[in-house]
Design an enzyme around this catalytic site. Sequence first.
Site, short mmCIF file in Angstrom:
data_model
loop_
_atom_site.label_atom_id
_atom_site.label_comp_id
_atom_site.label_asym_id
_atom_site.label_seq_id
_atom_site.Cartn_x
_atom_site.Cartn_y
_atom_site.Cartn_z
N GLU A 1 2.14 1.92 -3.47
CA GLU A 1 1.09 2.52 -4.31
C GLU A 1 1.04 4.03 -4.10
O GLU A 1 0.89 4.81 -5.05
CB GLU A 1 -0.25 1.87 -3.97
N HIS A 2 1.16 4.48 -2.85
CA HIS A 2 1.17 5.92 -2.56
C HIS A 2 2.43 6.59 -3.13
O HIS A 2 2.36 7.65 -3.75
CB HIS A 2 1.13 6.15 -1.05
N GLU B 1 -4.48 7.72 7.75
CA GLU B 1 -5.43 6.79 7.11
C GLU B 1 -5.71 5.60 8.03
O GLU B 1 -6.86 5.17 8.17
CB GLU B 1 -4.85 6.31 5.78
N HIS C 1 0.83 -1.20 0.00
CA HIS C 1 0.00 0.00 0.00
C HIS C 1 0.86 1.26 0.00
O HIS C 1 0.56 2.24 -0.69
CB HIS C 1 -0.92 -0.03 1.23
#
Length: 432
Positions: free
Chosen positions: A50-51, A127, A47
């Site tokens: 991806e950022h 998040e 993840h």
Amino acid sequence: MNVEITRLASGLTVVTETMPHLESVALGVWIKSGSRNETEDEHGIAHLLEHMAFKGTARRSARDIAEEIENVGGELNAATSTETTSYYARVLRDHVPLAVDILADILTESAFDEEELRREKHVILQEIGAANDTPDDVVFDKFSEVAYRGQTIGRPILGTPDTVKGFTPGQIRNYLSRNYTTDRMFVVAAGAVDHATFTKQVEERFASLPMTPSSPPVLETARYIGGDVRETRDLMDAQVLLGFEGKAYHMRDFYCSQILANILGGGMSSRLFQEVREHRGLCYSVYAFHWGFSDTGIFGIHAATGGNELPTLVPVIIDELRKSSETIHQQEIDRARAQIRAQLLMGQESPAARAGQIARQMMLYGRPIPNPEMMERLEGITTERLTDLAGRLFFDTVPTLSAVGPIEQLAPLSDITTALATPGIQTKKAAG
């Protein structure tokens, strides 16, 4: 189905579906790797990668990436799941070369700058905090963790504050080199796209992708375990998930499980919605779902209700599960098939939905599945197959129970397991 496929000499697969009536194109890169491909010390790195892909390359700053795509009215985004990661864009037909160039740039030339990494870690920590503050997110994360206890497949995709804080650019590059290789990547476009032109653009811009991984990709075999996890919180509503071991994508009963989930809790006409919400008014939300993975699956029922309703709600759900193992009506199968057919056809009217559908089919089955073939698979599902499946799913496996909120009146898992195993029995909390 106007789908064309080219496998480049590099091993990269390019797939397009031309939709000539459109002026836009949805395109993206789908990678057959996700959070499940992390090692023990990489929890959350898929993840984070991806950022970080959007945070600057050798040619573009993070701001350049955002401005260039939005200057032409386009959109750019990404998503990480358990077994896949995707980077995608939507632009007008004239701007496809720009979108291809940006996607290639972020996937082959990302800088992973230390300062950008520091800032993005902070964003992801927020998040994670937001997810922990959302009970219906928490209940699903805990559900997966206990269903696949101690395994990568059961871990939250976002990672933990400790793991995220500790990642270095070197670790990100290591995960990238191990998983983002041409044999695991698919470039897909749907809309106003010419296959030959698009394929040439992809071949030129993605030429630097590695063909083989730096080391073998990680993927441990999943073992469904099941069990009980609860978190009492001072909330208005209780979030409850009751689940069972489902079917993997390639198993014979996968589509049967999808139909069963639809019949039980796939809409306002479903059994659970009608009995639990409409007839009894026991909750404001109830539905069933079936998730398929490459080697396992999960069948679940989610309900959101007041804590005082739990002693009545759970036995009613169990009763509906038992009824599904005894009787399924042909009309219910027909309705479920009609809903799936409508979803397939409606999805073909959206280039973004169609590109995603094609990409998933390529990753799972190695080819696009024509709608008639998909419906043919569903045609073979009978009432007998469904009742037999329900009996095996709900009464022959260890259940998984996850609950968050005012759950003091929720029966022990042992009572729920006994109620599932014994026709007509109620849980102790419900009987009392």
